[in-house]
Design an enzyme around this catalytic site. Sequence first.
Site, PDB file in Angstrom:
ATOM      1  N   SER A 147       0.748  -0.906  -0.262  1.00 55.88           N
ATOM      2  CA  SER A 147       0.231  -0.025  -0.141  1.00 55.88           C
ATOM      3  C   SER A 147       0.539   1.483  -0.220  1.00 55.88           C
ATOM      4  O   SER A 147       0.470   2.178  -0.540  1.00 55.88           O
ATOM      5  CB  SER A 147      -0.759   0.412   0.983  1.00 55.88           C
ATOM      6  OG  SER A 147      -0.506   0.362   2.331  1.00 55.88           O
ATOM      7  N   ASP A 397      -3.374   5.973  11.827  1.00 57.70           N
ATOM      8  CA  ASP A 397      -2.542   5.261  11.320  1.00 57.70           C
ATOM      9  C   ASP A 397      -1.457   6.098  10.700  1.00 57.70           C
ATOM     10  O   ASP A 397      -1.689   7.302  10.162  1.00 57.70           O
ATOM     11  CB  ASP A 397      -4.302   5.635   9.237  1.00 57.70           C
ATOM     12  CG  ASP A 397      -2.336   4.882   7.831  1.00 57.70           C
ATOM     13  OD1 ASP A 397      -1.442   4.921   8.356  1.00 57.70           O
ATOM     14  OD2 ASP A 397      -3.251   5.316   7.209  1.00 57.70           O
ATOM     15  N   HIS A 400       0.899   5.166   6.631  1.00 52.60           N
ATOM     16  CA  HIS A 400       0.736   6.315   5.228  1.00 52.60           C
ATOM     17  C   HIS A 400       0.773   7.943   5.388  1.00 52.60           C
ATOM     18  O   HIS A 400       0.853   7.722   6.401  1.00 52.60           O
ATOM     19  CB  HIS A 400      -0.147   5.306   4.675  1.00 52.60           C
ATOM     20  CG  HIS A 400      -0.679   4.268   4.409  1.00 52.60           C
ATOM     21  ND1 HIS A 400      -1.347   3.400   5.520  1.00 52.60           N
ATOM     22  CD2 HIS A 400      -0.475   3.178   3.974  1.00 52.60           C
ATOM     23  CE1 HIS A 400      -2.111   2.051   5.283  1.00 52.60           C
ATOM     24  NE2 HIS A 400      -0.580   2.401   3.691  1.00 52.60           N
TER      25      HIS A 400
END
EC number: 2.3.1.-
Length: 429
Positions: A147, A397, A400
């Site tokens: 990702s 998160d 990311h």
Amino acid sequence: MGSPFKDHHHHHHPFSLAKKLIPWTFYAMIPLVLFRLYFYPYPLHNITTPILTSSSSSVSSSTPFVAEETSCDYTTGKWVRDKRGPLYNGSACGTIKEGQNCIAHGRPDMGYLYWRWKPKHCKLPRFEPNTFLQLLRNKHLAFVGDSMARNQLESLLCMLSSASAPNLVYRDGDDNKFRRWYFESHNINISVYWSPFLVKGVEKSNTGPNHNQLYLDHVDERWAADMNGIDMIVLSIGHWFLHPAVYYEGDQVLGCHYCPGLNHTEIGFYDVLRKAIKTTLKALIDRKGANSNGINAFVTTFSPAHFEGDWDKLGACPKTKPYKEGDKALEGMDADMRQIEVEEVEAAKMNSTQLEKFRLEALDVTSLSLMRPDGHPGPYMHPFPFANGVTERVQNDCVHWCLPGPIDTWNEILLEVIKKWDYESRREE
């Protein structure tokens, strides 16, 4: 398994798409965090728009820029204030994954948008989308990996969209893990291939074993089957190697990482990462090194996470400014993962010096990314997480990157290396 793109045809050619054991206490929760963060899905649809023409034509001789003759070390430097702000408007870019659209999700501070990376001994120009598009004219660029590869791809699409609108022509797989965009203005295809190990792997699932299975001597054909139709490739892996896994080599069990209850030798994941990159780069050299159109390849180095405590704790990544120069040292797992990737890139370059049409570079972003603890979505991975009040526990998160955000710098460096390669090609003509 072949490429998910195999039924989408192209006008010119088919796209057939331990070290020592690390302490368990330190990394015990990381695989769980990453597994949760990587799966908040898009709606699934198949788009039937045909993929349009792409060839491997050389860059036009009228490329509108002057490339630097000398190389630049982009790894050392500092983040400095930049009043100009981001390169694009996140709310106007339609390719951002919801979990990284921090402003749209209510992140209140905007200061993280006003920084730029300043290398110590050279300049890093602001990204120029028309230059990038001109250099990639008639080519197919693929982002392959986990990702973080997707995060970098979506950053690039937003950076280019101000100059040319990308048209999504294909998507497939859970969470749309295989997608392709077409830039009609310059006849460019840009794709993303989900391949979190780059080599052949069977991912853990709710219905199968609770560990991944990696076959370290076999490249993942979901992307490698398309290699003949790819002109430039950006490889990005790392975080999925923290998950429990059993490793195979020569169809025999080599060992495992965190596999209690299984009668396998624990070997950690550092040497496994090295083997996976070595297998991948060897496949590129063997299949494309002597190929008529060759390939330009990048390995994006490991992107550090910035968790401060539990992943579901309020304030898991609370910083709102970059670290200052000297505040944070690159060490531990972050340093080791990066070192393996850089070493394998250098080894592959040495093994391919006779191949004129194979170029390879490490996109070394680990240090500059380490300095940006403020650049992650944190709780704003979900829309307006505190709309009903502040709670002690909230999903975060801290892996990311927000878009726009620090990851845009990765693509600025990517462009500079492409410009350097183009300059070198022109000198050889």
